[in-house]
Design a protein around this motif. Structure first.
Motif, PDB file in Angstrom:
ATOM      1  N   SER A  95       0.842  -1.207   0.000  1.00 11.92           N
ATOM      2  CA  SER A  95       0.000   0.000   0.000  1.00 11.92           C
ATOM      3  C   SER A  95       0.868   1.243   0.000  1.00 11.92           C
ATOM      4  O   SER A  95       1.879   1.295   0.703  1.00 11.92           O
ATOM      5  CB  SER A  95      -0.879   0.061   1.254  1.00 11.92           C
ATOM      6  OG  SER A  95      -1.726  -1.052   1.355  1.00 11.92           O
ATOM      7  N   CYS A 147      -4.024  -4.942   0.685  1.00 12.04           N
ATOM      8  CA  CYS A 147      -3.048  -4.429  -0.291  1.00 12.04           C
ATOM      9  C   CYS A 147      -3.769  -3.359  -1.112  1.00 12.04           C
ATOM     10  O   CYS A 147      -4.409  -3.668  -2.122  1.00 12.04           O
ATOM     11  CB  CYS A 147      -2.574  -5.538  -1.218  1.00 12.04           C
ATOM     12  SG  CYS A 147      -2.092  -7.050  -0.365  1.00 12.04           S
ATOM     13  N   TRP A 148      -3.667  -2.139  -0.669  1.00 13.48           N
ATOM     14  CA  TRP A 148      -4.430  -1.062  -1.319  1.00 13.48           C
ATOM     15  C   TRP A 148      -3.771  -0.580  -2.611  1.00 13.48           C
ATOM     16  O   TRP A 148      -4.410   0.057  -3.442  1.00 13.48           O
ATOM     17  CB  TRP A 148      -4.579   0.131  -0.370  1.00 13.48           C
ATOM     18  CG  TRP A 148      -5.518  -0.096   0.779  1.00 13.48           C
ATOM     19  CD1 TRP A 148      -5.184  -0.416   2.062  1.00 13.48           C
ATOM     20  CD2 TRP A 148      -6.959  -0.033   0.747  1.00 13.48           C
ATOM     21  NE1 TRP A 148      -6.315  -0.542   2.827  1.00 13.48           N
ATOM     22  CE2 TRP A 148      -7.411  -0.311   2.053  1.00 13.48           C
ATOM     23  CE3 TRP A 148      -7.896   0.243  -0.248  1.00 13.48           C
ATOM     24  CZ2 TRP A 148      -8.769  -0.329   2.378  1.00 13.48           C
ATOM     25  CZ3 TRP A 148      -9.243   0.227   0.078  1.00 13.48           C
ATOM     26  CH2 TRP A 148      -9.673  -0.062   1.365  1.00 13.48           C
TER      27      TRP A 148
END
Ligand code: ADP
Length: 285
Positions: A39, A147-148
């Protein structure tokens, strides 16, 4: 008296996670969770309200839609664990995928990345009957275990109120600013006072106030009616030197779009200026 107890109230348990005392030894950064390794989130804007039903999720979603329309990589973290309405607003169904590195957010039609507890439940009607610390832990995991990817703006739909859960969420996420949503029937000065006090405790700026359900405009004669009474939001904002970012009318087209999961098709300018204000701040992205 050691460093840790200096300035602490009598009976201090050293559990700062649910305590609002402004102890000098309290270091906000010590509660912050590290984001997932996959991220890179540049700005986090939390949307808060004094109670449920004032349109906090709608405002969060409209801000995200506008931000995405401006070409930014946009995400919504649905921290309203017991009243998660974001998936419905974008017609998203359960189906979160994961890998060794974490869970992946689900994307809306225009590419807004969303994580919500309702995307993890078999049925959206399953109630979440968890205690506060579990709820707060789940929100923290939405930050650490999702998990952006690269995100310019993340909007956090906060749990309503200023209780234990929102407080813990604020301490866990690196929130850059807060938008307060009120309605004319709210005890608006009290809601704003509480939000401002909480923001000061957290050392987070309040970016402004959005009033929802401000009026209804007759589609025939265009006369505006203050269905929920006269607004006092300007006075409440002025008392804290805050901006009123927008006043959204009661608009049946909005609720219809939400119910059909098609908010991304909205055609209104209710939050255009507010979005510009939030994105245009010199310190943003
Ligand atoms: P909250 O997140 O504060 O609990 P929501 O955003 O879920 O509130 O809104 C509650 C309900 O009211 C939803 O069905 C939403 O579509 C509807 N609603 C909110 N604001 C408006 C508005 N300005 N006009 C019409 N319907 C609205």
């Amino acid at each position: 008296m050691d460093e840790k107890t200096k300035g602490a109230p009598e009976g201090c348990t050293h559990d700062c996670s649910s305590c609002q005392a402004a102890c000098p030894s309290k270091d906000k950064s010590s509660f912050l969770a590290s984001a997932n390794a996959l991220s890179d989130i540049k700005k986090v804007i939390a949307v808060v309200s004094g109670k449920g039903g004032v349109g906090k999720s709608l405002v969060t979603s409209m801000l995200a839609v506008n931000t995405r329309r401006q070409g930014f990589s946009t995400a919504i973290l649905d921290a309203d664990i017991t009243g998660p309405s974001i998936p419905r607003i974008f017609a998203l169904k359960a189906g979160v995928e994961g890998s060794d590195q974490g869970m992946f957010p689900v994307e809306t039609k225009t590419g807004i990345r969303v994580m919500s507890v309702n995307l993890l439940l078999d049925k959206e009607t399953t109630p979440v009957v968890w205690r506060g610390p579990v709820i707060a832990g789940t929100v923290k995991q939405f930050w650490t275990d999702v998990c952006w990817g690269d995100v310019d703006y993340m909007y956090v739909d906060m749990p309503p109120g200023t209780g234990d859960v929102p407080l813990t969420v604020f301490q866990s996420l690196p929130v850059d600013g807060i938008v307060v949503v009120t309605s004319p029937q709210d005890l608006v000065s009290m809601i704003v006072d509480k939000a401002v006090t909480m923001a000061q405790l957290m050392n987070i700026p309040v970016l402004g106030i959005v009033e929802n359900y401000s009026y209804f405009e007759c589609p025939d004669c265009h006369k505006r009616h203050e269905i929920y009474g006269h607004s006092h939001v300007e006075e409440a904002a002025a008392a804290h030197n805050l901006k009123v970012l927008a006043k959204i009318p009661i608009d049946p087209r909005l609720s219809a779009l939400c119910d059909r999961g098609m908010l991304e098709l909205m055609e209104n300018d209710y939050l255009d200026a507010a979005t510009d204000e939030l994105l245009g701040k010199p310190e943003t992205v």
